[in-house]
Write an enzyme that holds these catalytic residues in place. Structure first.
Site, PDB file in Angstrom:
ATOM      1  N   SER A 142      41.499 111.582  51.842  1.00  0.00           N
ATOM      2  CA  SER A 142      42.504 110.786  51.123  1.00  0.00           C
ATOM      3  C   SER A 142      42.848 109.511  51.883  1.00  0.00           C
ATOM      4  O   SER A 142      43.690 108.734  51.442  1.00  0.00           O
ATOM      5  CB  SER A 142      43.767 111.623  50.887  1.00  0.00           C
ATOM      6  OG  SER A 142      44.253 112.161  52.097  1.00  0.00           O
ATOM      7  N   ASN A 173      51.496 119.937  55.397  1.00  0.00           N
ATOM      8  CA  ASN A 173      52.134 120.151  54.085  1.00  0.00           C
ATOM      9  C   ASN A 173      53.551 119.583  54.034  1.00  0.00           C
ATOM     10  O   ASN A 173      53.931 118.924  53.068  1.00  0.00           O
ATOM     11  CB  ASN A 173      52.149 121.641  53.738  1.00  0.00           C
ATOM     12  CG  ASN A 173      50.750 122.194  53.577  1.00  0.00           C
ATOM     13  OD1 ASN A 173      49.785 121.426  53.557  1.00  0.00           O
ATOM     14  ND2 ASN A 173      50.619 123.501  53.489  1.00  0.00           N
ATOM     15  N   THR A 221      65.248  93.458  11.499  1.00  0.00           N
ATOM     16  CA  THR A 221      64.929  94.883  11.479  1.00  0.00           C
ATOM     17  C   THR A 221      63.625  94.937  10.700  1.00  0.00           C
ATOM     18  O   THR A 221      63.415  94.127   9.791  1.00  0.00           O
ATOM     19  CB  THR A 221      66.014  95.731  10.781  1.00  0.00           C
ATOM     20  OG1 THR A 221      66.185  95.230   9.449  1.00  0.00           O
ATOM     21  CG2 THR A 221      67.361  95.629  11.494  1.00  0.00           C
ATOM     22  N   HIS A 222      62.738  95.842  11.095  1.00  0.00           N
ATOM     23  CA  HIS A 222      61.385  95.891  10.513  1.00  0.00           C
ATOM     24  C   HIS A 222      60.653  94.557  10.699  1.00  0.00           C
ATOM     25  O   HIS A 222      59.757  94.230   9.923  1.00  0.00           O
ATOM     26  CB  HIS A 222      61.418  96.236   9.018  1.00  0.00           C
ATOM     27  CG  HIS A 222      62.331  97.364   8.667  1.00  0.00           C
ATOM     28  ND1 HIS A 222      61.914  98.667   8.544  1.00  0.00           N
ATOM     29  CD2 HIS A 222      63.685  97.394   8.460  1.00  0.00           C
ATOM     30  CE1 HIS A 222      62.947  99.448   8.237  1.00  0.00           C
ATOM     31  NE2 HIS A 222      64.049  98.701   8.198  1.00  0.00           N
ATOM     32  N   SER A 236      42.144  78.280  26.082  1.00  0.00           N
ATOM     33  CA  SER A 236      40.906  78.887  25.622  1.00  0.00           C
ATOM     34  C   SER A 236      39.765  77.970  26.022  1.00  0.00           C
ATOM     35  O   SER A 236      39.899  76.747  25.988  1.00  0.00           O
ATOM     36  CB  SER A 236      40.956  79.031  24.103  1.00  0.00           C
ATOM     37  OG  SER A 236      39.632  79.120  23.592  1.00  0.00           O
ATOM     38  N   LYS A 284      44.801  76.046  22.049  1.00  0.00           N
ATOM     39  CA  LYS A 284      45.453  77.325  22.317  1.00  0.00           C
ATOM     40  C   LYS A 284      46.237  77.376  23.614  1.00  0.00           C
ATOM     41  O   LYS A 284      45.862  76.797  24.611  1.00  0.00           O
ATOM     42  CB  LYS A 284      44.400  78.454  22.305  1.00  0.00           C
ATOM     43  CG  LYS A 284      43.769  78.566  20.963  1.00  0.00           C
ATOM     44  CD  LYS A 284      43.679  79.911  20.332  1.00  0.00           C
ATOM     45  CE  LYS A 284      43.809  81.111  21.158  1.00  0.00           C
ATOM     46  NZ  LYS A 284      43.455  82.311  20.415  1.00  0.00           N
ATOM     47  N   ASN A 295      47.584  80.659  25.350  1.00  0.00           N
ATOM     48  CA  ASN A 295      47.655  82.112  25.200  1.00  0.00           C
ATOM     49  C   ASN A 295      48.682  82.721  26.158  1.00  0.00           C
ATOM     50  O   ASN A 295      48.706  82.383  27.330  1.00  0.00           O
ATOM     51  CB  ASN A 295      46.276  82.726  25.464  1.00  0.00           C
ATOM     52  CG  ASN A 295      45.244  82.251  24.453  1.00  0.00           C
ATOM     53  OD1 ASN A 295      45.585  81.971  23.306  1.00  0.00           O
ATOM     54  ND2 ASN A 295      44.004  82.135  24.892  1.00  0.00           N
ATOM     55  N   GLU A 330      50.840  89.528  27.527  1.00  0.00           N
ATOM     56  CA  GLU A 330      49.911  90.541  27.011  1.00  0.00           C
ATOM     57  C   GLU A 330      49.561  91.558  28.088  1.00  0.00           C
ATOM     58  O   GLU A 330      49.440  92.754  27.834  1.00  0.00           O
ATOM     59  CB  GLU A 330      48.631  89.869  26.501  1.00  0.00           C
ATOM     60  CG  GLU A 330      48.871  88.958  25.302  1.00  0.00           C
ATOM     61  CD  GLU A 330      47.678  88.038  25.067  1.00  0.00           C
ATOM     62  OE1 GLU A 330      46.713  88.481  24.430  1.00  0.00           O
ATOM     63  OE2 GLU A 330      47.703  86.885  25.535  1.00  0.00           O
ATOM     64  N   TYR A 373      51.779 124.885  48.532  1.00  0.00           N
ATOM     65  CA  TYR A 373      50.885 123.733  48.488  1.00  0.00           C
ATOM     66  C   TYR A 373      49.501 124.119  47.968  1.00  0.00           C
ATOM     67  O   TYR A 373      48.974 125.166  48.308  1.00  0.00           O
ATOM     68  CB  TYR A 373      50.746 123.124  49.904  1.00  0.00           C
ATOM     69  CG  TYR A 373      49.803 121.930  49.953  1.00  0.00           C
ATOM     70  CD1 TYR A 373      50.267 120.649  49.695  1.00  0.00           C
ATOM     71  CD2 TYR A 373      48.441 122.094  50.247  1.00  0.00           C
ATOM     72  CE1 TYR A 373      49.399 119.553  49.720  1.00  0.00           C
ATOM     73  CE2 TYR A 373      47.576 121.015  50.279  1.00  0.00           C
ATOM     74  CZ  TYR A 373      48.061 119.744  50.019  1.00  0.00           C
ATOM     75  OH  TYR A 373      47.209 118.670  50.053  1.00  0.00           O
ATOM     76  N   LYS A 390      48.787 110.904  44.596  1.00  0.00           N
ATOM     77  CA  LYS A 390      49.069 109.592  45.177  1.00  0.00           C
ATOM     78  C   LYS A 390      48.508 108.401  44.423  1.00  0.00           C
ATOM     79  O   LYS A 390      49.239 107.460  44.102  1.00  0.00           O
ATOM     80  CB  LYS A 390      48.563 109.560  46.621  1.00  0.00           C
ATOM     81  CG  LYS A 390      49.348 110.493  47.527  1.00  0.00           C
ATOM     82  CD  LYS A 390      48.686 110.606  48.889  1.00  0.00           C
ATOM     83  CE  LYS A 390      49.111 111.890  49.584  1.00  0.00           C
ATOM     84  NZ  LYS A 390      48.758 113.127  48.838  1.00  0.00           N
TER      85      LYS A 390
HETATM   86  N1  ARG Z   1      45.924 114.822  52.656  1.00  0.00           N
HETATM   87  C1  ARG Z   1      46.709 115.911  52.222  1.00  0.00           C
HETATM   88  C2  ARG Z   1      47.472 115.536  50.950  1.00  0.00           C
HETATM   89  O1  ARG Z   1      47.518 114.407  50.647  1.00  0.00           O
HETATM   90  C3  ARG Z   1      47.701 116.310  53.262  1.00  0.00           C
HETATM   91  C4  ARG Z   1      48.097 117.745  53.224  1.00  0.00           C
HETATM   92  C5  ARG Z   1      46.960 118.600  53.570  1.00  0.00           C
HETATM   93  N2  ARG Z   1      47.343 119.936  53.701  1.00  0.00           N
HETATM   94  C6  ARG Z   1      46.450 120.930  53.687  1.00  0.00           C
HETATM   95  N3  ARG Z   1      46.901 122.115  53.798  1.00  0.00           N
HETATM   96  N4  ARG Z   1      45.180 120.709  53.561  1.00  0.00           N
HETATM   97  O2  ARG Z   1      47.973 116.369  50.244  1.00  0.00           O
END
Ligand code: ARG
Length: 460
Positions: free
Chosen positions: A24, A111, A156-157, A278, A284, A286, A291, A318, A326
């Site tokens: 990660s 964790n 409205t509408h 454009s 134009k 835009n 948007e 966990y 994330k």
């Molecule tokens: N990189 C892990 C996460 O984002 C951290 C926690 C990892 N814990 C484990 N028991 N493998 O969740």
């Protein structure tokens, strides 16, 4: 090579694909500052409790300061082999200070560490978004103050309904974004308990002081249940829910900007800075930024949906699924922050075509309700009857191709004999908006009062 962190039991290193799916670090490096702050608080507490020596704690804290300084300036090589931010930091600490680094992870697990880091990160993000929302509200209030008397058609509408003021319209969004800020503040209040010290899931046999680390990290106190502490992602869900609602509000305003800047409406003009041309059609302008704000709401709502689905089937405590909390959250919150910045810029710089707005409000029989109300007030007609008389007059005006105030008194009296020329006073759009003085109504004085109320509320 077997893994540095749990190599004791593993002979071989991970498969290449395992490393890729498992790591990660590519995205969780984003909360390095929170990770280091958490580790420093933890090390100080371990020393205060006599679990590690003060000398070791000092080395750990100083070493972490050095790592943070390197990361601040991008002078750190993150390694996928080390999986995540926690292990990247700890491994580097071992390089710098040696054996003492190995004591940092006493009475802690990744964790509770990741739950802590993410909470700190979300808390910081909420603070930033709240500031952005306040700044945006102030820009809307300024527009409202400058346009408390600017008449536009209220819809409205998306059909012309009754005249309103552009100031009133701006203040409608101030209300929405005020509620959005309130939702973020609620989320912040609720999340502000420290999970650090829950360890892997069951707590720890070491005599840690969770109140001390909670206080050092600006929390109201420690969380009360270790299983919940490491498996709770409500704080992200709640923040993303608030973010999704905010993004939805931004998207509605973005849509209005697209409509208002259409030449058929021509209510506003965006600056060159927030439009693009454009490559083939030279006429134009835009409203690309609007948007994109409208579209980015999809990312924000998507982030919320992603995390709800990740969490919905997870048993306590966990599971690695939770690592997938994330990226979607980062993407959603980044998109919201960027959208807020773009919208603040667009609103601050757009110009209002008052004459066009007014002309549009004067077309489309926007004061028909005022006429019906007058028939009730001045002639004592029941509202249903007044509605019918007005409808007949609108039909006549439509056939003639004129607005209501261009009908002659004789034409009106042919439909309802009691009508006097006093009626013309309510047929103008100015009188119409001025008469809407009920609390929360569109009258210019109400709009000015709302602006004052909000300035006081925001303290600016
Ligand atoms: N990189 C892990 C996460 O984002 C951290 C926690 C990892 N814990 C484990 N028991 N493998 O969740």
């Amino acid at each position: 090579m077997s893994n540095k962190m749990w190599g004791g039991r593993f002979g071989e290193g991970p498969d290449r694909i395992m490393e890729e799916i498992n790591a990660s670090i590519d995205y969780d490096q984003r909360f390095y500052a929170q990770d280091i702050a958490g580790s420093q608080a933890h090390a100080r507490m371990l020393a205060a409790q006599g679990i590690i020596s003060s000398a070791d704690a000092e080395q750990i804290v100083a070493g972490l300061d050095g790592i943070k300084a390197d990361m601040d300036v991008g002078q750190f090589t993150f390694s996928r082999e080390l999986e995540d931010i926690h292990m990247n930091v700890e491994a580097r600490l071992a390089d710098i200070i040696g054996a003492a680094a190995g004591r940092l992870h006493t009475a802690r697990s990744r964790n509770d560490q990741v739950a802590l880091d993410f909470k700190l990160y979300i808390r910081d993000t909420i603070d930033h978004l709240s500031e952005q929302l306040t700044a945006f509200q102030l820009v809307l209030i300024e527009k409202a103050e400058a346009n408390a008397d600017t008449i536009m058609p209220g819809y409205t509408h998306l059909q012309t309904a009754q005249p309103v003021t552009f100031g009133h319209h701006c203040m409608a969004y101030v209300e929405m974004f005020g509620r959005d800020r309130g939702r973020l503040a609620d989320a912040r209040n609720r999340l502000n308990e420290s999970p650090l010290g829950a360890a892997a899931l069951a707590g720890t046999s070491f005599p840690i002081d969770r109140h001390m680390t909670a206080k050092a990290l600006g929390f109201d106190g420690p969380t009360r249940n270790s299983l919940d502490s490491v498996s709770d992602r409500d704080f992200v869900l709640e923040t993303l829910s608030a973010a999704a609602i905010t993004a939805t509000h931004l998207s509605r305003l973005a849509e209005e900007i697209v409509i208002w800047s259409n030449p058929g409406f021509n209510f506003i003009r965006l600056t060159d800075g927030f439009t693009s041309g454009s490559s083939i059609m030279p006429q134009k302008r835009n409203p690309d930024a609007a948007e994109l704000v409208r579209a980015k709401s999809g990312r924000v709502i998507g982030g919320l949906t992603t995390l709800l689905i990740v969490m919905k089937g997870l048993p306590l405590a966990y599971s690695k699924d939770m690592q997938e909390d994330k990226e979607a959250a980062f993407d959603a919150l980044d998109a919201l922050s960027l959208s807020l910045a773009a919208m603040t810029g667009m609103i601050a710089t757009l110009t209002v075509n008052k004459a066009e707005m007014r002309a549009a409000a004067s077309r489309g029989f926007a004061t028909a309700t005022d006429l019906a109300d007058w028939l009730v007030r001045a002639l004592g007609l029941p509202f249903r009857k007044a509605h019918h008389v007005t409808g007949t007059l609108v039909g006549i005006a439509e056939k003639k191709g004129v607005d209501l105030d261009a009908l002659t008194l004789a034409e009106m009296q042919a439909v309802e004999a009691g009508i006097t020329d006093e009626v013309y006073s309510v047929l103008g759009v100015d009188n119409s908006v001025k008469s809407r003085v009920s609390f929360g109504g569109t009258a210019p004085d109400n709009v000015r009062a709302a602006c004052l109320w909000w300035r006081k509320e925001l303290g600016r």
